[in-house]
Design a protein around this motif. Sequence first.
Motif, PDB file in Angstrom:
ATOM      1  N   UNK A  55       0.865  -1.180   0.000  1.00  0.00           N
ATOM      2  CA  UNK A  55       0.000   0.000   0.000  1.00  0.00           C
ATOM      3  C   UNK A  55       0.897   1.224   0.000  1.00  0.00           C
ATOM      4  N   UNK A  56       0.651   2.154  -0.912  1.00  0.00           N
ATOM      5  CA  UNK A  56       1.519   3.323  -1.025  1.00  0.00           C
ATOM      6  C   UNK A  56       0.682   4.603  -1.097  1.00  0.00           C
ATOM      7  N   UNK A  57       1.345   5.708  -0.828  1.00  0.00           N
ATOM      8  CA  UNK A  57       0.734   7.030  -0.989  1.00  0.00           C
ATOM      9  C   UNK A  57       1.482   7.752  -2.101  1.00  0.00           C
ATOM     10  N   UNK A  58       0.738   8.245  -3.094  1.00  0.00           N
ATOM     11  CA  UNK A  58       1.369   8.889  -4.248  1.00  0.00           C
ATOM     12  C   UNK A  58       0.966  10.359  -4.346  1.00  0.00           C
ATOM     13  N   UNK A  59       1.872  11.152  -4.883  1.00  0.00           N
ATOM     14  CA  UNK A  59       1.553  12.504  -5.336  1.00  0.00           C
ATOM     15  C   UNK A  59       1.388  12.412  -6.840  1.00  0.00           C
ATOM     16  N   UNK A  73      -3.510   0.820  -3.473  1.00  0.00           N
ATOM     17  CA  UNK A  73      -2.879  -0.512  -3.493  1.00  0.00           C
ATOM     18  C   UNK A  73      -2.742  -0.925  -4.962  1.00  0.00           C
ATOM     19  N   UNK A  74      -1.555  -0.818  -5.546  1.00  0.00           N
ATOM     20  CA  UNK A  74      -1.366  -1.196  -6.958  1.00  0.00           C
ATOM     21  C   UNK A  74      -1.670  -2.676  -7.178  1.00  0.00           C
ATOM     22  N   UNK A  75      -2.446  -2.974  -8.229  1.00  0.00           N
ATOM     23  CA  UNK A  75      -2.821  -4.365  -8.495  1.00  0.00           C
ATOM     24  C   UNK A  75      -2.403  -4.842  -9.880  1.00  0.00           C
ATOM     25  N   UNK A  76      -2.134  -3.920 -10.819  1.00  0.00           N
ATOM     26  CA  UNK A  76      -1.760  -4.349 -12.171  1.00  0.00           C
ATOM     27  C   UNK A  76      -1.037  -3.229 -12.904  1.00  0.00           C
ATOM     28  N   UNK A  77      -0.151  -3.632 -13.801  1.00  0.00           N
ATOM     29  CA  UNK A  77       0.590  -2.696 -14.656  1.00  0.00           C
ATOM     30  C   UNK A  77       0.268  -3.049 -16.099  1.00  0.00           C
ATOM     31  N   UNK A  89      -6.280  -0.171  -6.377  1.00  0.00           N
ATOM     32  CA  UNK A  89      -7.482  -0.032  -5.565  1.00  0.00           C
ATOM     33  C   UNK A  89      -7.366   1.230  -4.731  1.00  0.00           C
ATOM     34  N   UNK A  90      -8.405   2.065  -4.798  1.00  0.00           N
ATOM     35  CA  UNK A  90      -8.434   3.311  -4.047  1.00  0.00           C
ATOM     36  C   UNK A  90      -9.569   3.232  -3.029  1.00  0.00           C
ATOM     37  N   UNK A 113      -1.669  -0.273   5.884  1.00  0.00           N
ATOM     38  CA  UNK A 113      -1.950  -1.079   4.699  1.00  0.00           C
ATOM     39  C   UNK A 113      -3.450  -1.219   4.448  1.00  0.00           C
ATOM     40  N   UNK A 114      -3.796  -1.281   3.177  1.00  0.00           N
ATOM     41  CA  UNK A 114      -5.172  -1.599   2.792  1.00  0.00           C
ATOM     42  C   UNK A 114      -5.322  -3.117   2.866  1.00  0.00           C
ATOM     43  N   UNK A 115      -6.227  -3.655   3.703  1.00  0.00           N
ATOM     44  CA  UNK A 115      -6.363  -5.111   3.838  1.00  0.00           C
ATOM     45  C   UNK A 115      -6.664  -5.776   2.494  1.00  0.00           C
ATOM     46  N   UNK A 116      -6.103  -6.953   2.291  1.00  0.00           N
ATOM     47  CA  UNK A 116      -6.291  -7.670   1.030  1.00  0.00           C
ATOM     48  C   UNK A 116      -7.763  -7.956   0.758  1.00  0.00           C
TER      49      UNK A 116
END
Length: 218
Positions: A55-59, A73-77, A89-90, A113-116
């Motif tokens: 789980x990350x925080x972005x600017x 929470x990034x899930x795919x690229x 996921x936001x 963290x954002x729970x799975x």
Amino acid sequence: MIKSLLALLTKQDRRDIKPIIQSELANYVELKNLKDKRLLEAIYTFSKLILQRETITIDYTTQRHKYVTRTIAPVALTFSDYYFYIVSYNPQFKKNIIYRLDRIVSWKYADKKIPLEQRTHFNLGDEKKKFQLMYPGTPITVQFKYTGIVEAALDKFPISKTIKKIDEQTFLLEVTTYDTGALMWFLSQKDMVTIVSPPEFRDEMKATIQRMLANYQD
């Protein structure tokens, strides 16, 4: 990258290939906003974040040049139309949101963290079949009359089929997609498209065309 790939070939194959790609090499124009972007490093970093379920925080800079901060929470690229995108996921919007990778100004690990189990499942292979111009929007099945090249329309929408042939130039097609990007594509087809259903999407198409026409009322 091209040099690395050419190095894998035999000398004869390199001599044969170079003239074929010379025009592309000589006339290639780099996207202006991607200059000086460390994309390979970013792709590697975010791939690891996805695998580690972080789980990350972005600017982030939006398409309207507004700076926002989001915890995701990034899930795919994925890659589409010149750019790399991070599907994440936001929790603020309680759904998966698409962020363009090069618009992420900075990032850090989130405090919490954002729970799975809270994250929305996302199947990149399945969902990408429905994307148009990387605008997800709302899932929708659209029927429309089309007088253009049918194969091109069907290829544009992988989940699609021909319902029937209306006349020598017109076919009734059906596609499953997301409404926002699909509307943009339909508008690009000039008068070759007539939306048949659903009624609310047909109305949205008409309203959009009317707003466009209003831009040219002197």
